[in-house]
Design a protein around this motif. Structure first.
Motif, PDB file in Angstrom:
ATOM      1  N   ASP A 103     -53.177 -54.349   2.379  1.00 41.47           N
ATOM      2  CA  ASP A 103     -53.273 -54.681   3.948  1.00 41.47           C
ATOM      3  C   ASP A 103     -54.431 -54.406   4.609  1.00 41.47           C
ATOM      4  O   ASP A 103     -55.094 -53.250   4.671  1.00 41.47           O
ATOM      5  CB  ASP A 103     -52.058 -53.729   4.440  1.00 41.47           C
ATOM      6  CG  ASP A 103     -51.955 -54.123   5.859  1.00 41.47           C
ATOM      7  OD1 ASP A 103     -52.863 -54.742   6.625  1.00 41.47           O
ATOM      8  OD2 ASP A 103     -50.902 -53.731   6.187  1.00 41.47           O
ATOM      9  N   THR A 105     -55.330 -55.776   7.663  1.00 45.88           N
ATOM     10  CA  THR A 105     -55.109 -55.614   9.239  1.00 45.88           C
ATOM     11  C   THR A 105     -54.261 -54.559   9.897  1.00 45.88           C
ATOM     12  O   THR A 105     -54.818 -53.890  10.752  1.00 45.88           O
ATOM     13  CB  THR A 105     -54.237 -56.886   9.489  1.00 45.88           C
ATOM     14  OG1 THR A 105     -54.817 -58.142   9.214  1.00 45.88           O
ATOM     15  CG2 THR A 105     -53.966 -56.932  11.068  1.00 45.88           C
ATOM     16  N   THR A 106     -53.307 -54.209   9.237  1.00 49.54           N
ATOM     17  CA  THR A 106     -52.597 -52.573   9.799  1.00 49.54           C
ATOM     18  C   THR A 106     -52.934 -51.433   8.905  1.00 49.54           C
ATOM     19  O   THR A 106     -52.289 -50.636   8.747  1.00 49.54           O
ATOM     20  CB  THR A 106     -51.146 -52.707   9.863  1.00 49.54           C
ATOM     21  OG1 THR A 106     -50.672 -52.997   8.521  1.00 49.54           O
ATOM     22  CG2 THR A 106     -51.080 -54.081  10.863  1.00 49.54           C
ATOM     23  N   ARG A 108     -54.731 -48.215   8.266  1.00 46.09           N
ATOM     24  CA  ARG A 108     -55.001 -47.077   9.000  1.00 46.09           C
ATOM     25  C   ARG A 108     -56.538 -46.621   9.073  1.00 46.09           C
ATOM     26  O   ARG A 108     -57.250 -46.575   7.928  1.00 46.09           O
ATOM     27  CB  ARG A 108     -54.384 -46.081   8.785  1.00 46.09           C
ATOM     28  CG  ARG A 108     -52.650 -46.208   8.893  1.00 46.09           C
ATOM     29  CD  ARG A 108     -51.877 -44.911   8.606  1.00 46.09           C
ATOM     30  NE  ARG A 108     -50.440 -45.384   8.429  1.00 46.09           N
ATOM     31  CZ  ARG A 108     -49.620 -44.476   7.938  1.00 46.09           C
ATOM     32  NH1 ARG A 108     -49.995 -43.147   7.520  1.00 46.09           N
ATOM     33  NH2 ARG A 108     -48.451 -45.030   7.998  1.00 46.09           N
ATOM     34  N   ARG A 150     -55.596 -61.260  12.727  1.00 48.59           N
ATOM     35  CA  ARG A 150     -55.505 -60.945  11.190  1.00 48.59           C
ATOM     36  C   ARG A 150     -57.049 -60.446  10.967  1.00 48.59           C
ATOM     37  O   ARG A 150     -58.022 -61.535  10.518  1.00 48.59           O
ATOM     38  CB  ARG A 150     -55.079 -62.210  10.505  1.00 48.59           C
ATOM     39  CG  ARG A 150     -53.804 -62.142  10.651  1.00 48.59           C
ATOM     40  CD  ARG A 150     -53.247 -63.637  10.036  1.00 48.59           C
ATOM     41  NE  ARG A 150     -51.553 -63.720  10.333  1.00 48.59           N
ATOM     42  CZ  ARG A 150     -50.975 -63.516   9.368  1.00 48.59           C
ATOM     43  NH1 ARG A 150     -51.134 -63.279   8.064  1.00 48.59           N
ATOM     44  NH2 ARG A 150     -49.531 -63.448   9.590  1.00 48.59           N
ATOM     45  N   THR A 151     -57.674 -59.225  11.337  1.00 51.03           N
ATOM     46  CA  THR A 151     -58.907 -58.928  11.412  1.00 51.03           C
ATOM     47  C   THR A 151     -59.980 -59.018  10.210  1.00 51.03           C
ATOM     48  O   THR A 151     -60.878 -59.065  10.266  1.00 51.03           O
ATOM     49  CB  THR A 151     -58.948 -57.716  12.311  1.00 51.03           C
ATOM     50  OG1 THR A 151     -58.521 -56.602  11.369  1.00 51.03           O
ATOM     51  CG2 THR A 151     -58.188 -57.966  13.603  1.00 51.03           C
ATOM     52  N   ARG A 173     -53.275 -43.304   2.358  1.00 52.64           N
ATOM     53  CA  ARG A 173     -53.169 -43.332   3.848  1.00 52.64           C
ATOM     54  C   ARG A 173     -53.143 -42.086   4.620  1.00 52.64           C
ATOM     55  O   ARG A 173     -52.422 -41.200   3.943  1.00 52.64           O
ATOM     56  CB  ARG A 173     -51.853 -44.214   4.114  1.00 52.64           C
ATOM     57  CG  ARG A 173     -51.599 -45.560   3.320  1.00 52.64           C
ATOM     58  CD  ARG A 173     -50.600 -46.520   4.143  1.00 52.64           C
ATOM     59  NE  ARG A 173     -51.519 -47.087   5.167  1.00 52.64           N
ATOM     60  CZ  ARG A 173     -50.554 -47.976   6.082  1.00 52.64           C
ATOM     61  NH1 ARG A 173     -49.287 -48.042   5.787  1.00 52.64           N
ATOM     62  NH2 ARG A 173     -51.233 -48.588   6.916  1.00 52.64           N
ATOM     63  N   ASP A 177     -51.279 -42.834  12.979  1.00 54.82           N
ATOM     64  CA  ASP A 177     -50.594 -44.412  13.241  1.00 54.82           C
ATOM     65  C   ASP A 177     -51.783 -45.112  13.663  1.00 54.82           C
ATOM     66  O   ASP A 177     -51.264 -46.082  14.225  1.00 54.82           O
ATOM     67  CB  ASP A 177     -49.255 -44.243  13.816  1.00 54.82           C
ATOM     68  CG  ASP A 177     -49.248 -43.960  15.159  1.00 54.82           C
ATOM     69  OD1 ASP A 177     -50.342 -43.400  15.618  1.00 54.82           O
ATOM     70  OD2 ASP A 177     -48.519 -43.824  15.724  1.00 54.82           O
ATOM     71  N   THR A 179     -54.120 -47.864  13.480  1.00 55.18           N
ATOM     72  CA  THR A 179     -54.383 -49.090  12.535  1.00 55.18           C
ATOM     73  C   THR A 179     -55.667 -49.867  12.959  1.00 55.18           C
ATOM     74  O   THR A 179     -56.252 -49.695  14.139  1.00 55.18           O
ATOM     75  CB  THR A 179     -53.267 -49.901  12.501  1.00 55.18           C
ATOM     76  OG1 THR A 179     -52.877 -50.637  13.787  1.00 55.18           O
ATOM     77  CG2 THR A 179     -51.858 -49.122  12.302  1.00 55.18           C
ATOM     78  N   LEU A 181     -55.462 -52.787  13.782  1.00 56.72           N
ATOM     79  CA  LEU A 181     -54.934 -53.992  14.608  1.00 56.72           C
ATOM     80  C   LEU A 181     -55.123 -53.255  16.017  1.00 56.72           C
ATOM     81  O   LEU A 181     -55.477 -53.845  17.139  1.00 56.72           O
ATOM     82  CB  LEU A 181     -53.674 -54.408  14.320  1.00 56.72           C
ATOM     83  CG  LEU A 181     -52.947 -55.497  15.234  1.00 56.72           C
ATOM     84  CD1 LEU A 181     -53.768 -56.590  15.325  1.00 56.72           C
ATOM     85  CD2 LEU A 181     -51.868 -55.964  14.887  1.00 56.72           C
ATOM     86  N   LEU A 182     -54.711 -51.984  15.887  1.00 60.55           N
ATOM     87  CA  LEU A 182     -54.518 -51.354  17.181  1.00 60.55           C
ATOM     88  C   LEU A 182     -56.182 -50.864  17.813  1.00 60.55           C
ATOM     89  O   LEU A 182     -56.472 -51.291  18.986  1.00 60.55           O
ATOM     90  CB  LEU A 182     -54.023 -50.016  17.173  1.00 60.55           C
ATOM     91  CG  LEU A 182     -53.940 -48.784  18.441  1.00 60.55           C
ATOM     92  CD1 LEU A 182     -53.062 -49.700  19.436  1.00 60.55           C
ATOM     93  CD2 LEU A 182     -53.573 -47.320  18.301  1.00 60.55           C
ATOM     94  N   ARG A 185     -57.231 -54.308  19.020  1.00 65.36           N
ATOM     95  CA  ARG A 185     -57.099 -54.580  20.584  1.00 65.36           C
ATOM     96  C   ARG A 185     -57.637 -53.718  21.603  1.00 65.36           C
ATOM     97  O   ARG A 185     -58.004 -54.099  22.513  1.00 65.36           O
ATOM     98  CB  ARG A 185     -55.228 -54.286  20.783  1.00 65.36           C
ATOM     99  CG  ARG A 185     -54.597 -55.216  19.820  1.00 65.36           C
ATOM    100  CD  ARG A 185     -54.769 -56.762  20.033  1.00 65.36           C
ATOM    101  NE  ARG A 185     -53.944 -57.652  19.168  1.00 65.36           N
ATOM    102  CZ  ARG A 185     -54.150 -58.909  19.039  1.00 65.36           C
ATOM    103  NH1 ARG A 185     -55.560 -59.437  19.390  1.00 65.36           N
ATOM    104  NH2 ARG A 185     -53.376 -59.689  18.264  1.00 65.36           N
TER     105      ARG A 185
END
Length: 218
Positions: A103, A105-106, A108, A150-151, A173, A177, A179, A181-182, A185
């Motif tokens: 993963d 993108t999300t 952590r 989708r970074t 991990r 929480d 991530t 993606l957060l 943004r």
């Protein structure tokens, strides 16, 4: 389903950059069998890329310790290829590692990836730039990439060594929480997300300062 692994290792020798004021760019990366990775030091005054033989043309905005290695998921390249109506080879987004089953993108912030003998730490998402847009040649690419979220993952090098095509990837991990993606943004204008990320204290100091600067009155 195959175990999470590195499908392709990619580096980009410097070529003239037609899209920005930087004289060269290494975004057009090509597969190699293996690459030596190391901590490149600070963004300003350091070695640039964490991958030996890879080029960072614009060291004002790219490279350095928290952007030493860039990983992008093959699954996300396939998602884009379907929507763009054209094939995307490994390395097409300028990634050093094209992964499968990981993963990107999300993930952590602070997540540890063990890749063969190397240990990498998830630091920040990719923020699309003019060089990326010019490389893709798609009108509105920065806006489109930002909307999709989708970074991919920028990684620091905790333990240096050699990464080889086919190396397994194991993930540890952290217990929070926040991530990529957060953080993406937050970095692209969501003030509530930015405050949440900053308050968590999970960013590396230089990235914390950069994000805080985005919120400061101008």
């Amino acid at each position: 389903m195959s175990a999470p692994h590195v499908r392709s290792v990619n580096i980009g020798p410097g070529v003239p950059s037609p899209h920005t004021s930087a004289p060269t760019t290494g975004i057009d990366k090509r597969p190699v069998d293996h690459v030596e990775v190391r901590d490149p030091g600070p963004k300003h005054g350091g070695l640039g890329s964490g991958c030996v033989g890879d080029t960072i043309g614009d060291r004002r905005h790219h490279g350095g310790r928290t952007q030493a290695v860039y990983a992008y998921a093959r699954e996300d390249l396939d998602w884009w290829a379907e929507r763009l109506g054209r094939p995307l080879r490994d390395g097409a987004f300028g990634e050093n590692l094209t992964t499968v089953g990981v993963d990107c993108t999300t993930a952590r912030i602070g997540e540890l990836w063990r890749v063969g003998e190397v240990e990498l730490r998830v630091e920040v998402p990719r923020i699309p730039c003019r060089t990326f847009a010019g490389h893709m040649g798609i009108p509105g690419w920065v806006r489109r990439f930002t909307a999709a979220g989708r970074t991919g993952a920028y990684l620091s090098v905790v333990r240096p060594g050699t990464i080889r095509t086919g190396d397994r990837v194991t993930v540890e991990r952290p217990d929070h929480d926040i991530t990529l993606l957060l953080e993406f943004r937050a970095a692209t204008g969501d003030r509530a997300a930015a405050m949440r990320v900053l308050d968590s204290g999970v960013l590396a100091p230089e990235e914390h300062d950069w994000l805080a600067g985005r919120l400061a009155p101008r």
